[in-house]
Write an enzyme that holds these catalytic residues in place. Structure first.
Site, PDB file in Angstrom:
ATOM      1  CE  LYS A 293      -0.193  -6.454   3.859  1.00 28.18           C
ATOM      2  NZ  LYS A 293      -0.954  -6.811   2.662  1.00 28.18           N
TER       3      LYS A 293
ATOM      4  CG  ASP B 287       1.709  -6.846  -5.726  1.00 22.87           C
ATOM      5  OD1 ASP B 287       1.184  -5.726  -5.641  1.00 22.87           O
ATOM      6  OD2 ASP B 287       1.295  -7.830  -5.068  1.00 22.87           O
TER       7      ASP B 287
END
Ligand code: AMP
Length: 503
Positions: free
Chosen positions: A70, A193
């Protein structure tokens, strides 16, 4: 119509969730596990393996096992990112026809979108087994810090497997949905995050069912993998200084060290020290076996990873400044991503905000849960009305003379959004106007990401400077750019073509 599922397509792990019988739940995999490793491999018989099966054989087959792909999606082969990745992974990359990245595994070459499509297909399969029905639609989350091209690549991955990505939403925004839906809140929350591969921060105002992102920022090269890498580098240096042997050239030894580094790092979140032992990792030229054997302490880990935590706090500070926020105005700090379990991360954040983080969301599950809740609100029969107001993470603009970056949408511009600029011709008889569009925060385009070359054709020929055309930039609710143009004198729409030549 099939149900829309929520998918958290993570750098290291993925999972899916769904709203069923009025409740939201993670979709379990065979043995009851929820998490599917985002790993793709080809074994020595040429079989494709995805998820747990791929992870299980990783140590023995590192050359043909693709992980963290990714981080590469939507990148050109020539970018620094690709070079950096190639130095840390055992699988090989090569340039594609359009200078995109191809992964050379098994006997084939795979495009990044193809690998993402395979992982998405695996997740879809798990969901189908669980739901006992076909799944053709999904809401998929991406890092807030993804560019237009990276978002587009995820959409393309869905198309390859006939999975309609009905909406792309940002991971921190999804976590905020998981936290806030149904609570009738009036709060400003900060989402920190820190996952396996990427870091995102978003500041979000929640007013009941309205979720408004005030600012966002991040780094898609900051995550748990980098904490592991710091430990790996330490182990390699230590071994080389003791025995004069560089283990980096031995893929199987590297894989064993990698696995143990991650496990030790996780252990050290719960205890002060942990053994680090890899027996028979290699042999001396004389054939004597050598072991890695020492003890890692939490203190050592904290010291060696301080620069990574510092980097995340610098980004947090910048996003706070962008939002005009001070730490005391944060009602809740939500921690998302497995790496936030590291005690020093929590300690530094508690010091930053003057209070401990909220326990309001599960760090591994919030993103998929939020995606599923949002997916449910998009169903025709839903009575849940949500309003998501997000922003773009980096400025979008065009190249001006001398490589200068002319910003059309500044970073943190609200989406959806549209802006029009006027342009004219620069020489007699010109019938086409070309524009090169970039995304990034640097004043020169060379340091930003090229989104594409847009060509507007069909202009009536005339003397230079007489044509008037209006070029409209439109950024969708998903952060994806489209462009169109109109001849202002005739009102005629011009033909637009995009060519993503990568450099
Ligand atoms: P995610 O992308 O949210 O699944 O995060 C995965 C990352 O979190 C991986 O790099 C893990 O090594 C890391 N991680 C998971 N649990 C812990 C833990 N208890 N302490 C430190 N890191 C962890």
């Amino acid at each position: 119509m099939s149900k829309i599922i929520g998918i958290d397509l993570g750098t290291t792990n993925s999972c899916a969730a769904i709203v069923e019988n009025g409740g939201v739940k993670l979709i379990p995999y065979k043995g009851g596990e929820f998490i599917i490793p985002s790993i793709f491999a080809i074994d020595d018989k040429g079989n494709e393996l995805i998820g747990h099966e791929a992870k299980r054989q990783w140590q023995l087959n590192p050359r043909n096992t693709v992980y963290a792909s990714k981080r590469l999606i939507g990148r050109s082969f020539a970018s620094d990112v690709v070079e950096l990745m190639q130095s840390t992974v055992a699988y090989k990359m090569k340039p594609g026809e359009r200078n995109d990245v191809l992964l050379d595994v098994g006997t084939k070459n795979f495009r990044l979108a193809e690998v993402s499509a395979k992982i998405l297909n695996k997740i879809r399969g798990v969901a189908q087994d669980y739901l006992q029905e076909k799944v053709t639609r999904a809401v998929v989350t991406v890092p807030a810090y993804f560019t237009d091209r990276q978002r587009q690549a995820v959409k393309d991955a869905g198309k390859m497997i006939q999975l309609e990505v009905v909406r792309i939403i940002n991971e921190p925004t999804a976590a905020a949905l998981a936290y806030g839906i149904g609570k009738n809140l009036n709060e400003t929350v900060v989402i920190y995050d820190l996952g396996g591969g990427t870091f995102d921060v978003s500041i979000i105002e929640i007013r009941d069912r309205v979720f408004e992102v005030k600012a966002t920022g991040g780094d898609i090269f900051l995550g748990g993998l980098d904490f592991d890498q710091t430990m790996i580098d330490y182990v390699l240096r230590d071994f080389a200084s003791k025995y004069g042997i560089d283990l980096a050239t031995d893929p199987v030894a590297m894989q064993r060290i990698k696995d143990l580094a991650e496990r030790t790092k996780i252990d050290l979140s719960a205890r002060e020290s942990a053994p680090f032992s890899v027996p028979f990792v290699t042999m001396t030229p004389q054939g004597q076996p050598l072991n890695i054997d020492f003890t890692f302490t939490r203190k050592m880990l904290e010291e060696m990873t301080t620069p990574l935590v510092d980097r995340s706090l610098e980004i947090l500070q910048r996003v706070m400044t962008d939002a005009g926020m001070t730490p005391d105005r944060c009602d809740e700090l939500l921690l998302v991503g497995g790496q936030t379990r590291m005690p020093i991360v929590q300690k530094r954040l508690s010091a930053f905000f003057g209070k401990p983080p909220s326990k309001g969301v599960h760090p591994d599950e919030a993103v998929a849960i939020g995606a599923a809740l949002y997916a449910n609100s998009l169903e025709d029969n839903s009575n849940l009305r949500l309003q998501l107001l997000d922003v773009i993470p980096m400025a979008i603009g065009l190249e001006r003379a001398g490589g200068e970056f002319h910003v059309v949408f500044p970073r943190n511009a609200a989406i959806p959004n549209a802006k029009a600029i006027e342009a004219t011709t620069s020489y007699d008889g010109q019938t086409e106007v070309a524009m090169r569009i970039y995304q990034g925060d640097n004043p020169t385009v060379a340091h930003n990401e090229l989104l594409g070359d847009f060509l507007f054709s069909g202009l009536r020929p005339g003397p230079a400077g007489t044509a008037r055309l209006e070029i409209t930039f439109q950024v969708s609710i998903e952060g994806i750019l489209t462009m169109s143009s109109r001849d202002l004198d005739t009102g005629k729409q011009m033909k637009t073509t995009v060519r993503v030549t990568q450099h």
